[in-house]
Design a protein around this motif. Sequence first.
Motif, short mmCIF file in Angstrom:
data_model
loop_
_atom_site.label_atom_id
_atom_site.label_comp_id
_atom_site.label_asym_id
_atom_site.label_seq_id
_atom_site.Cartn_x
_atom_site.Cartn_y
_atom_site.Cartn_z
N GLY A 127 1.22 -1.37 0.04
CA GLY A 127 0.03 -0.57 -0.10
C GLY A 127 0.85 1.23 0.09
O GLY A 127 0.32 2.04 0.18
N GLY A 128 2.26 1.00 0.08
CA GLY A 128 2.72 2.28 0.01
C GLY A 128 3.09 3.16 1.10
O GLY A 128 3.58 4.14 1.06
N ARG A 129 2.55 2.69 2.98
CA ARG A 129 2.45 3.33 3.68
C ARG A 129 3.41 3.15 4.54
O ARG A 129 3.52 3.87 5.75
N VAL A 130 4.96 2.89 4.25
CA VAL A 130 5.84 2.74 5.06
C VAL A 130 7.05 3.91 4.55
O VAL A 130 6.93 4.06 3.31
N GLY A 131 7.08 4.23 5.73
CA GLY A 131 8.45 5.38 5.49
C GLY A 131 9.38 4.90 6.20
O GLY A 131 10.75 4.44 5.27
#
Length: 292
Positions: A47-51
């Motif tokens: 989901g592309g939510r990892v920073g």
Amino acid sequence: MLYRRTAGFRWFMTANALMMLGISASILIPFLHLLAVSLSDSGPVVGGRVGLWPQGFNLDAYIRVFQHPSIASGFRNSIFQTSLGTAIGLFMLTICAYPLSKRLLKGRKYLILFIMFTMFFSGGLIPTYMLVKSLGLIDTIWAIVLPFSITPYYLLLMMTYFQGIPEEIEESAMLDGLNPFQILARIVLPLSKPILAAITLFLLVYYWNNWFNSMIYLNSTDKHPAMMIVRNIIAGSDLAGNVGQIGDTDGGVSTASLKAAAILATTLPIMLVFPFTQKYFAKGVMLGSVKG
């Protein structure tokens, strides 16, 4: 000192600190992001939510990477190539740089000019490949090690450092009956630990990361180093077929996490070497670049 109280010096120190922070952040942030991706659950990664901080905690990516059928042999090949290449390179650079550092050597000026010429103009990939092939070195470890054992820049750096060693020390050793090889081994090399450590680190990094030459000269996949395998994983060629088991997303492991884990797993060994050589590395580069 008085100049430290000026506004100009304070502005300089502030700008210098900000620049160093920016450089450090540009280096550190990508590694933190890769670490976070490699340790996160597949859902946040997809989901592309990892920073910069892991979402969840999952070591499955590292487990799958080390279960890759080629990773173990890749690490063995990398360690062997790096150790052999560094040893041969350091030996060749030393025995070439030491005589070039002596001003009494006949033709020294022209030899140095020739070496400097090769820094800017080389034969290119195709002539090098043809030479390696004509020597029968294709698909052997020697195709990776021998053609790149002497780098002109490292040679000039070491030669310049040797020039900074007082000649009186060597003359005294010669009067004591030592020959040039004994002087090099007993006098010069112990005094050259900083530059030797710096060149060793340069060579270690080069050979460990040297996947391109392996792709050109090594035909057998069982001889590929770890970086070559990671390159194939990132490019996607190892995510399907015979060695594509690690690319499957079943079991809650995403492809992005597998790629991040593969990059970190193969980068960490060479990063662990740097703290032990950092003191000599910085000193060797500075002294080797200004003496002579």
